[in-house]
Motif scaffolding. Structure first.
Motif, short mmCIF file in Angstrom:
data_model
loop_
_atom_site.label_atom_id
_atom_site.label_comp_id
_atom_site.label_asym_id
_atom_site.label_seq_id
_atom_site.Cartn_x
_atom_site.Cartn_y
_atom_site.Cartn_z
N UNK A 177 -12.20 1.34 4.39
CA UNK A 177 -10.82 1.76 4.17
C UNK A 177 -9.87 1.00 5.07
N UNK A 229 -6.70 -1.33 3.99
CA UNK A 229 -5.31 -1.06 4.40
C UNK A 229 -4.74 -2.24 5.16
N UNK A 231 -3.74 -4.94 2.77
CA UNK A 231 -2.49 -4.64 2.07
C UNK A 231 -1.30 -4.87 2.98
N UNK A 236 -6.42 -8.33 -1.35
CA UNK A 236 -6.23 -6.88 -1.29
C UNK A 236 -6.85 -6.21 -2.50
N UNK A 256 -9.69 -3.36 -2.32
CA UNK A 256 -9.50 -2.02 -2.88
C UNK A 256 -10.62 -1.72 -3.86
N UNK A 273 -13.57 -0.72 -1.99
CA UNK A 273 -13.39 0.65 -1.48
C UNK A 273 -13.72 1.64 -2.57
N UNK A 274 -13.22 1.36 -3.78
CA UNK A 274 -13.48 2.23 -4.93
C UNK A 274 -14.97 2.32 -5.20
#
Lengths: 200, 164
Positions: A105, A109, A112, A173, A177, A180-181
């Protein structure tokens, strides 16, 4: 056994390689933008006035430090390339740590945030550079680029590199992500993963 | 109960971001000042500068987007798409705010090395209204950063707090 946890962290999955490749390109693009803009300097001797028949010459310098937007541009690109370097090092040297949720995570972040930072810096620099190139009749601001052509050309090159860096950071990014998903999907289902599925 | 307060919090944040972006657009569009010295008359409008036009367009897009997302139902599958769109919108907001601030800074202080004089001395009310619009844009940006984290939490549950 090994299929579940290490398939995300292993060095031979597709998304790992894609992320590493994208990060290397983003690092090179932002570093190039920062270096080209930081070394941007032009000195010229211009005729500023004429008294009778004697022209008065003055030596003027165009440096990137004169414009706060360009200073922010250099600083932001240095920070983004440093972030990318750190993430590349992290990916290469410690693939074991990546399956913890907070780790993935925070990487997403940070990616991003850095993408946003580079996009802000590139945009601010481009609008101020447009002012320098075209001037503004309403505010009576003269063009700078007709006298300092090399300065403007180098600045334009740095801007192009920074925009390439923005696109690459957006892609980075996006991949972070999606990792992460995938990571949270993998661990929120309580069934043990029977087959080692590759990360898409 | 927790889910209801979370959903309500998200809605409130998004509505506040919508209001802030809309306020920024309106404040910048209505900033127009005429100043005259001797026989010359100078009209300062936001459309004189390209960065301000970009700021208005970007914030208008953001306010329309937030208004539409306000009506998205909770269990819809589009929330994953909303994460991506929230990231794009945050980047749009930062870039437009950063460009507008950079250009407004040149207008306020001038640039001695380029021979550009500051214009805020002649049109002070215009400058104040632009400053207000930029502050509203900053508020919208901060709210959207929170909303981005909120959307990610809504979709992904990275701390594995939800029991399946």
């Amino acid at each position: 056994m090994a299929g579940g946890k290490t398939v995300l962290a292993g060095g031979n999955t597709k998304s790992w390689k894609l992320l590493l490749g994208l990060r290397i390109f983003a690092f090179m693009a932002t570093l190039a933008a920062a270096i080209v803009m930081a070394l941007n300097k032009e000195t010229k001797t211009l005729v500023v006035a004429t008294i009778g028949t004697v022209p008065i010459k003055a030596t003027l310098t165009a440096k990137f430090q004169h414009t706060p937007a360009f200073v922010f541009f250099v600083i932001a690109n240095v920070m983004a390339s440093f972030h990318n370097l750190l993430m590349i090092a992290l990916q290469i040297f410690s693939p074991k740590l990546e399956h913890k949720g907070l780790h993935v995570l925070s990487i997403a972040i940070l990616d991003m945030l850095n993408a946003t930072l580079v996009s802000a810096a590139a945009n601010a620099a481009v609008f101020v550079a447009e002012l320098g190139k075209n001037g503004n009749k309403h505010a009576k601001w003269n063009k700078v680029c007709d006298r300092f052509a090399t300065y403007c050309d180098h600045g334009a090159g740095a801007l192009i590199a920074a925009f390439a860096g923005v696109i690459l950071m957006i892609l980075v990014s996006g991949v972070s992500i999606s990792r992460l998903l995938f990571n949270s999907n993998k661990f929120s289902t309580t069934k043990a993963p029977a087959t080692a599925t590759d990360v898409p | 109960m927790v889910k209801l307060t979370q959903r309500l919090g998200g809605l409130v944040l998004r509505f506040a971001a919508f209001c802030a972006a809309l306020g920024a657009v309106i404040a910048m569009i209505t900033s127009r000042e005429r100043s005259s010295f001797f026989v010359l008359s100078l009209v300062a409008k936001y459309s004189d500068l390209a960065a301000f036009k970009y700021f208005v367009i970007a914030n208008a897009i953001v306010s329309v987007y937030s208004f539409l997302v306000l009506f998205l139902p909770k269990e819809s599958l589009l929330w994953k798409f909303v994460v991506v769109l929230d990231l794009m919108v945050t980047m749009l907001l930062t870039s437009s705010l950063s460009a507008a601030v950079a250009v407004a800074q040149v207008g306020k202080r001038g640039n001695a090395n380029a021979g550009w004089l500051p214009i805020c001395g002649q049109v002070p009310r215009f400058c104040d209204q632009i400053t207000g619009a930029l502050i509203a844009g900053l508020v919208a940006l901060v709210l959207y950063v929170f909303l981005l984290i909120f959307s990610i939490h809504h979709v992904v549950d990275p701390f594995l707090l939800r029991k399946s």
